[in-house]
Design an enzyme around this catalytic site. Structure first.
Site, short mmCIF file in Angstrom:
data_model
loop_
_atom_site.label_atom_id
_atom_site.label_comp_id
_atom_site.label_asym_id
_atom_site.label_seq_id
_atom_site.Cartn_x
_atom_site.Cartn_y
_atom_site.Cartn_z
N CYS A 137 -1.10 23.36 141.98
CA CYS A 137 -2.36 24.03 142.35
C CYS A 137 -3.41 23.04 142.83
O CYS A 137 -4.53 23.42 143.14
CB CYS A 137 -2.90 24.82 141.17
SG CYS A 137 -1.73 25.97 140.48
N HIS B 216 -5.80 33.06 147.07
CA HIS B 216 -5.27 34.23 146.39
C HIS B 216 -6.11 35.43 146.78
O HIS B 216 -7.27 35.28 147.14
CB HIS B 216 -5.38 34.11 144.86
CG HIS B 216 -4.67 32.96 144.27
ND1 HIS B 216 -3.32 32.94 144.04
CD2 HIS B 216 -5.13 31.76 143.84
CE1 HIS B 216 -2.98 31.77 143.49
NE2 HIS B 216 -4.07 31.03 143.37
N HIS C 143 -13.97 35.74 150.49
CA HIS C 143 -13.89 34.85 151.66
C HIS C 143 -14.69 33.57 151.48
O HIS C 143 -15.34 33.09 152.42
CB HIS C 143 -14.28 35.60 152.94
CG HIS C 143 -13.25 36.60 153.34
ND1 HIS C 143 -13.13 37.82 152.74
CD2 HIS C 143 -12.26 36.53 154.25
CE1 HIS C 143 -12.12 38.47 153.27
NE2 HIS C 143 -11.56 37.71 154.19
N GLU D 109 -4.67 37.24 139.58
CA GLU D 109 -4.52 36.25 140.65
C GLU D 109 -3.26 36.65 141.39
O GLU D 109 -2.16 36.25 141.03
CB GLU D 109 -4.39 34.87 139.98
CG GLU D 109 -4.56 33.71 140.91
CD GLU D 109 -4.38 32.39 140.18
OE1 GLU D 109 -5.37 31.82 139.73
OE2 GLU D 109 -3.23 31.93 140.07
ZN LIG Z 1 -4.38 29.20 142.67
#
Ligand SMILES: [Zn+2]
Length: 159
Positions: free
Chosen positions: A28, A34, A71, A147
């Protein structure tokens, strides 16, 4: 009697699509994105009209919170290993020898140590409490942040 109301963020359009990095985890630690959904479960005593809390107030408030994140690049402000340097139009993020430079307007700075689903759920819960007066009949609030579809975190607070 106690009951709860529940809002499913996937079905109620309480979603946001954002980019983040989690420096502490190798996979990550690269910029990626996501689509998140925010859920809410409000437990409390219902009144003589059978209402725990105004659904639309809750939904509208959560929608405002998700819109602020949508966004955007999510930047954790409270991570000692992430260096943040802002000027009037851009922000430079440095950690573990990497540098990212983003337009300031594309970023949202969050008072958390890392943009995990757990911390984002905690952030949403705090924001919700700042934006609305929690009615006296409410016993607990649980906020969930998924997520992607099918995995996420839940955090709850009892009153
Ligand atoms: Zn992530």
């Amino acid at each position: 009697m106690s009951a709860y109301i529940y809002i499913d963020g996937w079905k109620s359009n309480l979603r946001f699509s954002s980019a983040h990095v989690i420096p502490e985890y190798e996979k990550c630690g690269q910029l990626h994105g996501h689509t998140y959904a925010v859920h809410a479960k409000i437990t409390g005593k219902y009144d003589k009209n059978g209402i725990i809390m105004d659904f639309s107030l809750l939904k509208d408030t959560l929608k405002k919170i998700t819109d602020e994140l949508d966004h955007k690049i999510l930047i954790p402000e409270k991570n000692s290993s992430v260096k943040i340097e802002k000027d009037s139009s851009s922000v430079k993020i440095s950690f573990l020898g990497k540098n990212y430079v983003f337009p300031l307007a594309d970023c949202v700075f969050l008072p958390i140590s890392s943009t995990t689903a757990e911390n984002l759920a905690g952030y949403v819960l705090e924001k919700l409490q700042k934006k609305i007066v929690i009615p006296k009949n409410i016993e607990s609030i649980e906020i969930g942040v998924d997520e992607g579809y099918g995995q996420g975190a839940r955090i709850s607070k009892t009153f």
